[in-house]
Scaffold this motif. Structure first.
Motif, PDB file in Angstrom:
ATOM      1  N   VAL A   1      -5.402   0.788   3.395  1.00 39.52           N
ATOM      2  CA  VAL A   1      -4.491  -0.195   3.953  1.00 39.52           C
ATOM      3  C   VAL A   1      -4.640  -1.448   2.826  1.00 39.52           C
ATOM      4  O   VAL A   1      -3.707  -2.228   2.408  1.00 39.52           O
ATOM      5  CB  VAL A   1      -5.260  -0.906   5.046  1.00 39.52           C
ATOM      6  N   THR A   2      -5.915  -1.818   2.273  1.00 44.10           N
ATOM      7  CA  THR A   2      -6.012  -2.858   1.175  1.00 44.10           C
ATOM      8  C   THR A   2      -5.156  -2.687   0.006  1.00 44.10           C
ATOM      9  O   THR A   2      -4.516  -3.592  -0.401  1.00 44.10           O
ATOM     10  CB  THR A   2      -7.573  -3.190   0.882  1.00 44.10           C
ATOM     11  N   ALA A   3      -5.551  -1.516  -0.372  1.00 44.40           N
ATOM     12  CA  ALA A   3      -4.825  -1.115  -1.827  1.00 44.40           C
ATOM     13  C   ALA A   3      -2.869  -1.094  -1.543  1.00 44.40           C
ATOM     14  O   ALA A   3      -2.466  -1.731  -2.298  1.00 44.40           O
ATOM     15  CB  ALA A   3      -5.346   0.240  -2.146  1.00 44.40           C
ATOM     16  N   LEU A   4      -2.725  -0.731  -0.481  1.00 42.18           N
ATOM     17  CA  LEU A   4      -1.260  -0.444  -0.301  1.00 42.18           C
ATOM     18  C   LEU A   4      -0.570  -2.044  -0.088  1.00 42.18           C
ATOM     19  O   LEU A   4       0.450  -2.252  -0.702  1.00 42.18           O
ATOM     20  CB  LEU A   4      -0.917   0.561   0.686  1.00 42.18           C
ATOM     21  N   ALA A   5      -1.485  -2.693   0.683  1.00 41.23           N
ATOM     22  CA  ALA A   5      -0.980  -3.862   0.966  1.00 41.23           C
ATOM     23  C   ALA A   5      -0.931  -5.051  -0.390  1.00 41.23           C
ATOM     24  O   ALA A   5      -0.096  -5.941  -0.455  1.00 41.23           O
ATOM     25  CB  ALA A   5      -2.046  -4.864   1.930  1.00 41.23           C
ATOM     26  N   GLU A   6      -1.779  -4.893  -1.185  1.00 42.23           N
ATOM     27  CA  GLU A   6      -1.972  -5.515  -2.463  1.00 42.23           C
ATOM     28  C   GLU A   6      -0.723  -5.123  -3.420  1.00 42.23           C
ATOM     29  O   GLU A   6      -0.041  -5.892  -3.991  1.00 42.23           O
ATOM     30  CB  GLU A   6      -3.415  -5.114  -3.143  1.00 42.23           C
ATOM     31  N   VAL A   7      -0.740  -3.777  -3.506  1.00 41.27           N
ATOM     32  CA  VAL A   7       0.457  -3.136  -4.426  1.00 41.27           C
ATOM     33  C   VAL A   7       1.805  -3.601  -3.873  1.00 41.27           C
ATOM     34  O   VAL A   7       2.645  -4.155  -4.580  1.00 41.27           O
ATOM     35  CB  VAL A   7       0.381  -1.622  -4.539  1.00 41.27           C
ATOM     36  N   GLY A   8       1.964  -3.452  -2.518  1.00 43.42           N
ATOM     37  CA  GLY A   8       3.313  -3.607  -1.931  1.00 43.42           C
ATOM     38  C   GLY A   8       3.632  -5.059  -1.695  1.00 43.42           C
ATOM     39  O   GLY A   8       4.861  -5.608  -2.205  1.00 43.42           O
ATOM     40  N   GLY A   9       2.666  -5.831  -1.478  1.00 40.54           N
ATOM     41  CA  GLY A   9       2.787  -7.408  -1.224  1.00 40.54           C
ATOM     42  C   GLY A   9       3.181  -7.928  -2.713  1.00 40.54           C
ATOM     43  O   GLY A   9       3.853  -8.873  -3.015  1.00 40.54           O
ATOM     44  N   GLY A  10       2.330  -7.590  -3.622  1.00 42.19           N
ATOM     45  CA  GLY A  10       2.452  -8.110  -4.895  1.00 42.19           C
ATOM     46  C   GLY A  10       3.728  -7.808  -5.625  1.00 42.19           C
ATOM     47  O   GLY A  10       4.523  -8.445  -6.538  1.00 42.19           O
ATOM     48  N   ALA A  11       4.524  -6.560  -5.177  1.00 40.10           N
ATOM     49  CA  ALA A  11       5.594  -6.211  -5.786  1.00 40.10           C
ATOM     50  C   ALA A  11       6.744  -6.984  -5.202  1.00 40.10           C
ATOM     51  O   ALA A  11       7.536  -7.160  -6.110  1.00 40.10           O
ATOM     52  CB  ALA A  11       5.789  -4.596  -5.583  1.00 40.10           C
ATOM     53  N   LEU A  12       6.545  -7.392  -3.641  1.00 38.91           N
ATOM     54  CA  LEU A  12       7.554  -7.807  -3.181  1.00 38.91           C
ATOM     55  C   LEU A  12       7.704  -9.417  -3.818  1.00 38.91           C
ATOM     56  O   LEU A  12       8.657 -10.179  -3.997  1.00 38.91           O
ATOM     57  CB  LEU A  12       7.320  -8.091  -1.813  1.00 38.91           C
ATOM     58  N   LEU A  13       6.632  -9.780  -4.120  1.00 35.59           N
ATOM     59  CA  LEU A  13       6.556 -11.315  -4.846  1.00 35.59           C
ATOM     60  C   LEU A  13       6.965 -11.452  -6.121  1.00 35.59           C
ATOM     61  O   LEU A  13       7.772 -12.152  -6.445  1.00 35.59           O
ATOM     62  CB  LEU A  13       4.962 -11.588  -4.871  1.00 35.59           C
ATOM     63  N   VAL A  14       6.736 -10.256  -7.011  1.00 35.65           N
ATOM     64  CA  VAL A  14       7.403 -10.224  -8.283  1.00 35.65           C
ATOM     65  C   VAL A  14       8.846  -9.876  -8.398  1.00 35.65           C
ATOM     66  O   VAL A  14       9.513 -10.824  -9.007  1.00 35.65           O
ATOM     67  CB  VAL A  14       6.903  -8.835  -9.125  1.00 35.65           C
ATOM     68  N   LEU A  15       9.461  -9.201  -7.302  1.00 34.51           N
ATOM     69  CA  LEU A  15      10.708  -9.060  -7.066  1.00 34.51           C
ATOM     70  C   LEU A  15      11.379 -10.198  -6.434  1.00 34.51           C
ATOM     71  O   LEU A  15      12.626 -10.418  -6.820  1.00 34.51           O
ATOM     72  CB  LEU A  15      11.038  -7.773  -6.580  1.00 34.51           C
ATOM     73  N   GLY A  16      10.826 -10.929  -5.752  1.00 31.98           N
ATOM     74  CA  GLY A  16      11.186 -11.812  -4.968  1.00 31.98           C
ATOM     75  C   GLY A  16      12.156 -11.373  -3.993  1.00 31.98           C
ATOM     76  O   GLY A  16      13.306 -12.084  -3.425  1.00 31.98           O
ATOM     77  N   LEU A  17      11.638 -10.277  -3.035  1.00 33.18           N
ATOM     78  CA  LEU A  17      12.405  -9.590  -2.215  1.00 33.18           C
ATOM     79  C   LEU A  17      11.486  -9.734  -0.947  1.00 33.18           C
ATOM     80  O   LEU A  17      10.399  -9.340  -0.980  1.00 33.18           O
ATOM     81  CB  LEU A  17      12.600  -8.239  -2.674  1.00 33.18           C
ATOM     82  N   PHE A  18      12.169 -10.157   0.038  1.00 32.44           N
ATOM     83  CA  PHE A  18      11.470 -10.355   1.515  1.00 32.44           C
ATOM     84  C   PHE A  18       9.922 -11.115   1.019  1.00 32.44           C
ATOM     85  O   PHE A  18       8.888 -10.718   1.569  1.00 32.44           O
ATOM     86  CB  PHE A  18      11.069  -9.191   2.098  1.00 32.44           C
ATOM     87  N   THR A  19      10.316 -12.002   0.193  1.00 33.32           N
ATOM     88  CA  THR A  19       8.949 -12.854  -0.204  1.00 33.32           C
ATOM     89  C   THR A  19       8.174 -13.432   0.876  1.00 33.32           C
ATOM     90  O   THR A  19       6.900 -13.453   0.602  1.00 33.32           O
ATOM     91  CB  THR A  19       9.640 -14.271  -0.986  1.00 33.32           C
ATOM     92  N   PRO A  20       8.266 -14.122   2.153  1.00 35.52           N
ATOM     93  CA  PRO A  20       7.380 -14.525   2.956  1.00 35.52           C
ATOM     94  C   PRO A  20       6.691 -12.999   3.415  1.00 35.52           C
ATOM     95  O   PRO A  20       5.422 -13.267   3.715  1.00 35.52           O
ATOM     96  CB  PRO A  20       8.347 -14.912   4.209  1.00 35.52           C
ATOM     97  N   PHE A  21       7.165 -12.032   3.743  1.00 35.82           N
ATOM     98  CA  PHE A  21       6.323 -10.690   4.003  1.00 35.82           C
ATOM     99  C   PHE A  21       5.199 -10.343   2.890  1.00 35.82           C
ATOM    100  O   PHE A  21       4.215 -10.078   3.147  1.00 35.82           O
ATOM    101  CB  PHE A  21       7.266  -9.520   4.292  1.00 35.82           C
ATOM    102  N   GLY A  22       5.889 -10.529   1.576  1.00 30.29           N
ATOM    103  CA  GLY A  22       4.907 -10.372   0.453  1.00 30.29           C
ATOM    104  C   GLY A  22       3.741 -11.156   0.412  1.00 30.29           C
ATOM    105  O   GLY A  22       2.753 -10.703   0.191  1.00 30.29           O
TER     106      GLY A  22
END
Length: 206
Positions: free
Chosen positions: A102-123
């Motif tokens: 859960v931690t690994a996927l949250a970091e990879v997924g949340g970080g990717a959303l921030l980098v892309l600026g996609l659904f940024t609040p969720f990331g």
């Protein structure tokens, strides 16, 4: 212009333009002055903010992605099993392998959303949830990272918290979305989600 006095002589006078008032209470001349320079959108006066947010998103998102990939066994990291053992040493006693995933996927997924600026609040919420737990676990070690404290984790958590309410900026996939223009509503929802996930991890896995 001239006007006639009572003696029949012409008396010079100065002709002043009359000021007509429009419905807003301004004179016609004032209204023309106001209309001659159309107001610019607020965003157009702060282009540097968009670039700054882009840099912040790249930095935080990239760092968090790297840590997540290490937990998945990449970039010289310990992998899921190694991180699960580390979680056990931190005081997590139940389902540490699941928590590691859960931690690994949250970091990879949340970080990717921030980098892309996609659904940024969720990331940002995903990153905030992970780092809030890290602060909680390391709190007894003190503040400074050199002694195993939570200094670095708190910094990243606070940046993620800020991104919940600033939005991604215009250099993002979120550029034309309602939550980019008005990030507060979705930011508050995302904050509640992050707080709930943080609490759930502490209650269920420790």
């Amino acid at each position: 212009m001239t006007i006639h006095d009572n003696d029949g002589f012409d008396a010079p006078t100065t002709a002043f333009p009359t000021a007509a008032f429009d419905s807003s209470g301004f004179t016609t001349s004032e209204a023309l002055v106001d209309d001659s320079e159309p107001a610019r959108p607020v965003e157009s006066m702060h282009g540097g903010v968009d670039f700054g947010l882009f840099v912040v998103r790249l930095a935080v998102g990239g760092l968090v992605i790297a840590h997540g990939l290490q937990k998945l066994g990449l970039l010289g990291g310990p992998g899921i099993d190694g991180f699960a053992q580390a979680l056990t040493a931190m005081g997590f006693s139940d389902q540490t392998t699941l928590l590691a995933w859960v931690t690994a996927l949250a970091e990879v997924g949340g970080g990717a959303l921030l980098v892309l600026g996609l659904f940024t609040p969720f990331g940002a919420a995903a990153v905030l949830g992970v780092l809030a737990n890290a602060v909680y676990v390391k709190f007894e070690n003190g503040f400074f990272a050199a002694t195993g404290g939570f200094e670095f984790d708190l910094l990243i958590a606070l940046i993620a918290f800020a991104l919940l309410f600033t939005g991604a900026g215009r250099v993002s996939i979120d550029k034309n979305t309602p939550w980019r223009r008005k990030p507060w509503p979705l930011g508050l929802v995302s904050l509640v989600i992050a707080a709930g996930l943080t609490t759930a991890v502490v209650v269920l896995f420790r």
